[in-house]
Design a protein around this motif. Structure first.
Motif, mmCIF file in Angstrom:
data_model
loop_
_atom_site.group_PDB
_atom_site.id
_atom_site.type_symbol
_atom_site.label_atom_id
_atom_site.label_comp_id
_atom_site.label_asym_id
_atom_site.label_seq_id
_atom_site.Cartn_x
_atom_site.Cartn_y
_atom_site.Cartn_z
ATOM 1 N N SER A 246 0.151 -1.144 0.002
ATOM 2 C CA SER A 246 0.206 -0.017 0.291
ATOM 3 C C SER A 246 0.587 0.952 -0.405
ATOM 4 C CB SER A 246 -1.173 -0.010 1.994
ATOM 5 O OG SER A 246 -1.906 0.932 1.474
ATOM 6 N N VAL A 247 0.078 2.482 -0.829
ATOM 7 C CA VAL A 247 0.760 3.828 -0.571
ATOM 8 C C VAL A 247 -0.310 4.310 0.340
ATOM 9 C CG1 VAL A 247 2.529 3.284 -2.748
ATOM 10 C CG2 VAL A 247 0.084 3.973 -2.632
ATOM 11 N N ASN A 248 -0.922 4.374 1.060
ATOM 12 C CA ASN A 248 -1.700 4.762 1.773
ATOM 13 C C ASN A 248 -1.609 5.409 3.034
ATOM 14 O OD1 ASN A 248 -4.080 5.500 -1.027
ATOM 15 N ND2 ASN A 248 -3.591 3.641 -0.907
ATOM 16 N N HIS A 249 -1.593 6.469 3.722
ATOM 17 C CA HIS A 249 -2.033 6.136 5.306
ATOM 18 C C HIS A 249 -3.281 5.691 5.498
ATOM 19 C CE1 HIS A 249 0.890 9.882 5.626
ATOM 20 N NE2 HIS A 249 0.145 9.681 4.872
ATOM 21 N N TYR A 250 -3.253 5.023 7.157
ATOM 22 C CA TYR A 250 -4.378 3.504 7.316
ATOM 23 C C TYR A 250 -4.049 2.486 6.834
ATOM 24 C CZ TYR A 250 -4.143 8.373 10.722
ATOM 25 O OH TYR A 250 -4.114 9.241 11.085
ATOM 26 N N PRO A 251 -3.291 2.092 6.601
ATOM 27 C CA PRO A 251 -3.264 0.775 5.692
ATOM 28 C C PRO A 251 -3.288 -0.291 6.872
ATOM 29 C CG PRO A 251 -0.712 0.605 5.513
ATOM 30 C CD PRO A 251 -1.546 2.091 6.917
ATOM 31 N N ASN A 252 -4.237 -1.720 5.714
ATOM 32 C CA ASN A 252 -4.456 -2.595 7.013
ATOM 33 C C ASN A 252 -4.266 -3.997 6.257
ATOM 34 O OD1 ASN A 252 -6.949 -3.440 5.286
ATOM 35 N ND2 ASN A 252 -7.772 -2.237 6.269
ATOM 36 N N GLY B 222 -5.711 0.129 -0.239
ATOM 37 C CA GLY B 222 -6.323 1.574 -0.462
ATOM 38 C C GLY B 222 -6.303 1.835 1.202
ATOM 39 N N GLY B 223 -6.729 3.432 1.511
ATOM 40 C CA GLY B 223 -6.726 3.912 2.849
ATOM 41 C C GLY B 223 -7.528 5.337 3.233
ATOM 42 N N PRO B 224 -7.295 5.878 4.003
ATOM 43 C CA PRO B 224 -8.115 7.514 3.750
ATOM 44 C C PRO B 224 -7.468 8.440 2.557
ATOM 45 C CG PRO B 224 -7.552 6.526 5.517
ATOM 46 C CD PRO B 224 -7.099 5.907 4.759
ATOM 47 N N ILE B 225 -6.490 8.380 3.098
ATOM 48 C CA ILE B 225 -5.518 9.490 1.818
ATOM 49 C C ILE B 225 -3.891 8.955 1.288
ATOM 50 C CG2 ILE B 225 -4.122 10.689 4.066
ATOM 51 C CD1 ILE B 225 -5.486 13.102 2.005
ATOM 52 N N ASN B 226 -3.923 9.539 0.038
ATOM 53 C CA ASN B 226 -2.567 8.687 -0.571
ATOM 54 C C ASN B 226 -1.304 9.481 0.466
ATOM 55 O OD1 ASN B 226 -0.622 8.309 -2.799
ATOM 56 N ND2 ASN B 226 -2.944 6.194 -2.834
ATOM 57 N N ASP C 214 1.370 7.260 11.177
ATOM 58 C CA ASP C 214 0.135 7.748 11.100
ATOM 59 C C ASP C 214 -0.089 7.707 13.094
ATOM 60 O OD1 ASP C 214 -0.434 7.710 8.563
ATOM 61 O OD2 ASP C 214 -0.864 5.383 8.589
ATOM 62 N N TYR C 215 -1.421 7.927 13.089
ATOM 63 C CA TYR C 215 -1.977 8.805 14.887
ATOM 64 C C TYR C 215 -3.243 9.009 14.588
ATOM 65 C CZ TYR C 215 -2.987 9.381 19.343
ATOM 66 O OH TYR C 215 -3.500 9.208 20.763
ATOM 67 N N ILE C 216 -4.267 7.870 15.318
ATOM 68 C CA ILE C 216 -5.594 8.635 15.138
ATOM 69 C C ILE C 216 -6.173 7.970 16.715
ATOM 70 C CG2 ILE C 216 -6.917 6.192 14.069
ATOM 71 C CD1 ILE C 216 -9.108 8.841 13.222
ATOM 72 N N ASN D 9 2.881 2.706 11.497
ATOM 73 C CA ASN D 9 4.147 4.041 10.628
ATOM 74 C C ASN D 9 4.715 2.124 9.302
ATOM 75 O OD1 ASN D 9 6.658 2.369 10.926
ATOM 76 N ND2 ASN D 9 5.314 3.019 13.436
ATOM 77 N N GLN D 10 4.889 2.912 8.161
ATOM 78 C CA GLN D 10 5.412 2.449 7.114
ATOM 79 C C GLN D 10 6.118 2.852 6.692
ATOM 80 O OE1 GLN D 10 2.213 2.239 3.742
ATOM 81 N NE2 GLN D 10 1.062 3.160 4.770
ATOM 82 N N GLY D 11 7.417 2.341 5.395
ATOM 83 C CA GLY D 11 8.303 3.165 4.526
ATOM 84 C C GLY D 11 8.390 1.664 3.395
ATOM 85 N N ALA D 12 8.792 2.266 2.758
ATOM 86 C CA ALA D 12 9.714 1.055 1.782
ATOM 87 C C ALA D 12 10.708 2.144 0.759
ATOM 88 C CB ALA D 12 8.924 0.943 0.777
#
Length: 833
Positions: free
Chosen positions: A189-195, A200-204, A322-324, A354-357
């Protein structure tokens, strides 16, 4: 307030007199689309300025001085298909750079009058079910809020679950069936808040200003891509400007506030590019009425370096944090509960991720007809999710408002703490054996680690099985559990290898791709061979074609699917899910920049994991952690797309889809039945229209005062666009939940609930109301001596349609609708320097 209004009008008046007579430079490089070899002697013409252009030098580079504004260019060379690039914005104080890839051809066009390829077919892996977009098309798309996945949701055959998420549901496929390839890195994924169950996610996280091009294939993709059942999204980021010094921009939009910085080094042989952003909604959450908002930041970089004309290294990276914290709401009003007291579970969610590549790609040209690409990349994803249940007593006043609440118990009902990562090495090699035959081959080896701890609350249920009003001794007790899955590095690996043969036949009127792919996953011991075939036949060369594709596609399961509550490894032997694609279509280039495409498709899915509890649906006391490859369904449909690139200041798309999808019912006692799949949307219609305006501000300044002065309220400039998008989608199917009093659970660990919400037996027998939404967008660009200002303003859901996202079910048997976005204004500002 009056002073602010006067200042606002003065600022806009100043902006209206920005300098537009300046000139700046358009630079670029032209290469062969297959080998990457620099092409000397290619001709570049500015379509809007007759006689203006240049030719590429021995390194394939060109440089043209032209006035500020928006342009399109035509690139031509003997032996290559002519290409047209639109959406080229010449900016003050900086060079604008483009990358051009031409496709070799031996076809003489003769009497055919088409001027060039507007749709960048040079980078398409095949001609089936494929759309190519550039950064400007993403930036100006109304409703997309500069998120490339949201503009892909407007493509034919693609739907989405809700406004709050950019996940892609492609031709009836699930949201985790989409392959994301970012700068040659295959990542989840390249999105915030992935699972783990959606791409997908709320925003890229990808900054639109860093995008070079996007290629989206909604089916029938070739053997190079796999381990996904539905689609491929390839995102290539651009290089930094190869000039000494630093240029960049500062920006604020729905995606956050941040900046971009870039420059060159080693006398133009290398470039660097950095983007950083941070969300800001938490600073204004009170003003916009939100009780909980996402907090996040992201970063992205790319470094490119030419060792020599034959070997090029690029290093890319992306990171998000990300944090919520979602606090349960006990302030709702329920008129039907006036003067009463109830107890209810109030959910609180805390998410930290948090995620990264990061990856490096070496592209090499060994000979004119032999080239390769080697990519080494790593990715990492860490997440901690805790869900609490506050069992709360609520007292209601005479109007149904809550005037007193008290938390009786606090319980952790779900917790997950996981970290995973992997390293991968992939390679591709291409051999252009002849002008009419190309051989491609490659493979990948990847291994990683996965550690996941899941905490589950206990559950005690009692049943009145004979409905006589007397509950037996509690029937089912599921104890609390803490489940840890720990897979260490090199304990498992994924491998794939492929070969693809590409033929040009009958004077290039026919193009055939025939390939074979092998996949192996050591964790489940699953291995598969996938044949793929695609064919394009041109009825009229480069204008009208018939396209078809056929192939087998396999996908490994997400790690949690292989797990079970008691760590008995009952799911370790699950097979990979499978889909078979059949696609047939017709494409016709109507005019310069206008294309019509229609495709029919049929997809057959099987080996989908299904819970054994679901198979024993009518036995409410049956408990099992086992899953079976028993799921089967099909999807058939027709997709039509009319696409107009930005030509003569007009652009837009009209997409329409019809779909039918049925699931073979796997439940005992329901044999021979079927029901709509979760992602069946019978009708989808999207209309996007846009118009570019030049000299609008100057024209308004010549108008009478009663038109001129009110016009300053809006950011209207001499270089601007106005666009709209209207979207319609049939209601998504869902299964009604039924509140039954003969099943009760311990609520809050204190008392028995009044009943339980259970899934009804009519699977997906209901549908939400049809979805529709209108978005408007305005983009204005102001060019100054050494910098530029870009202002965008959009209105989401203009007529405030109440689109239903789902239903909330309370413990006392009441339910209420949960709606998607209401009328929502979005402002974006970008300063380029």
């Amino acid at each position: 307030m009056l002073r602010f209004k006067i200042l606002f009008v003065l600022v806009l008046t100043l902006l209206s007199h920005a300098i537009y007579a300046q000139s700046n430079f358009l630079t670029g490089k032209v290469t062969d689309s297959r080998s990457g070899e620099a092409l000397a002697g290619a001709t570049i013409s500015i379509n809007e300025i007759k006689g203006k252009g240049a030719m590429t030098d021995t390194s394939g580079n060109f440089k043209i001085k032209i006035p500020l504004g928006a342009y399109s260019i035509t690139i031509s060379m003997l032996g290559y298909t002519t290409q047209v690039k639109t959406d080229i914005i010449i900016q003050a104080g900086r060079e604008t750079s483009v990358s051009v890839r031409l496709t070799a051809t031996s076809v003489e066009m003769g009497a055919v009058t088409i001027k060039g390829d507007y749709f960048d077919k040079s980078i398409q892996v095949n001609n089936v079910s494929t759309v190519v977009l550039n950064a400007e098309e993403v930036r100006r798309s109304p409703g997309a809020i500069q998120d490339f996945q949201r503009i892909l949701q407007s493509m034919p055959g693609v739907s989405f679950s809700s406004d709050e998420n950019n996940e892609l549901l492609v031709r009836g496929g699930a949201p985790d069936q989409n392959l994301i390839v970012f700068d040659d890195m295959e990542i989840h994924s390249v999105n915030h808040y992935p699972n783990e169950f959606t791409s997908g996610g709320p925003i890229n996280m990808i900054n639109v200003d860093l995008i070079q091009d996007i290629q989206f294939s909604s089916g029938g993709f070739n053997a190079k891509y796999g381990d996904k059942l539905s689609s491929v999204v390839m995102v290539n980021s651009r290089e930094g400007r190869r000039i000494e010094g630093v240029s960049g921009n500062a920006n604020i939009s729905m995606a956050g506030a941040g900046g971009i910085f870039e420059g060159g080094f080693a006398s133009g042989r290398g470039s660097w590019l950095v983007s950083v952003r941070k969300s800001y909604l938490d600073l204004i959450k009170g003003a916009i009425g939100l009780s909980a908002v996402p907090k996040y930041y992201d970063g992205q970089f790319k470094v490119a370096y030419d060792f020599n004309p034959m070997h090029k290294l690029s290093i890319s990276g992306i990171y998000g944090n990300d944090y919520i914290n979602i606090e349960g709401n006990t302030d709702d009003t329920f008129p039907e509960k006036a003067g009463s007291t109830d107890t209810v579970g109030v959910e609180r969610d805390l998410v930290k991720q948090n995620q990264g590549a990061v990856g490096a790609t070496l592209k090499s040209l060994w000979a004119k007809n032999l080239f390769s690409s080697v990519t080494l990349f790593m990715n990492r994803n860490q997440s901690k999710v805790t869900v609490y249940n506050d069992f709360t007593r609520r007292d209601y006043n005479a109007s149904g408002g809550i005037y007193y609440s008290d938390v009786l118990t606090k319980r952790l009902i779900y917790g997950e703490d996981f970290i995973q990562g992997e390293g991968a090495l992939k390679f591709d090699i291409n051999w252009l054996a002849t002008q009419y035959y190309e051989l491609s081959a490659g493979g990948s080896f990847r291994s990683g680690f996965y550690k996941n701890t899941v905490d589950l609350d206990a559950d005690t249920a009692r049943y009145d099985l004979n409905h006589d009003g007397i509950f037996e001794v509690p029937q089912v007790v599921v104890p609390a559990a803490s489940i840890t899955t720990d897979i260490k590095l090199f304990e498992q690996n994924k491998q794939y290898y492929y070969i693809n043969n590409r033929f040009k036949l009958f004077d290039e009127r026919m193009m055939l791709n025939a390939g074979l792919r092998y996949d192996y996953f050591s964790y489940s011991k699953a291995e598969n061979i996938s044949p793929r075939l695609s064919l394009t036949y041109y009825l009229i060369p480069q204008i009208t074609s018939i396209n078809l594709a056929y192939g087998y596609f396999y996908q490994t399961q997400s790690y949690p699917v292989y797990g079970d509550r008691y760590l008995n490894k009952v799911n370790i032997g699950l097979q990979n899910s499978r889909a078979v694609h059949y696609v047939l279509g017709l494409e016709h280039i109507i005019n310069d920049g206008m294309k019509f495409n229609i495709e029919g498709y049929y997809k057959k899915y099987d080996r989908i994991p299904v819970s054994e509890e679901f198979i024993h649906f009518d036995d409410k006391t049956f408990r099992s952690e086992k899953k079976l490859n028993a799921g089967e369904y099909y999807v058939c449909g027709v997709d039509a797309l009319l696409q107009q690139k930005l030509v003569h200041d007009i652009y837009g798309t009209l997409s329409f889809s019809w779909m039918q999808s049925r699931v073979k019912d796997p439940r005992i006692g329901y044999e021979g039945r079927d029901y709509p799949s979760d992602y069946e949307f019978p009708y989808l219609l999207t209309i996007i229209m846009g118009k570019r305006f030049s000299e609008l501000r100057n024209d308004l300044n010549e108008m009478p005062f009663y038109i001129r002065y009110p016009s300053y309220i809006l950011p209207l400039s001499n270089d601007m666009e106005i666009s709209l998008k209207w979207r319609y989608a049939s209601g998504k199917p869902y299964t009604d939940k039924v509140f039954t009093t003969y099943e009760q659970h311990r609520a809050g660990g204190i008392t028995w609930s009044k009943g339980a919400w259970n899934t009804g037996d009519d699977m997906n027998g209901s549908r939400y109301t049809a979805y529709q939404r209108l978005d408007l967008m305005l983009n204005s660009r102001y060019n100054f001596d050494k910098w530029n200002l870009v202002v965008s303003f959009s209105l989401q859901n203009v007529y405030n349609q109440k689109n239903v996202a789902g239903y909330s079910h309370e413990d006392d048997g009441t339910k209420s609708a949960v709606h998607q976005y209401s009328l929502f204004p979005v402002l974006g500002v970008e300063i380029e320097f």
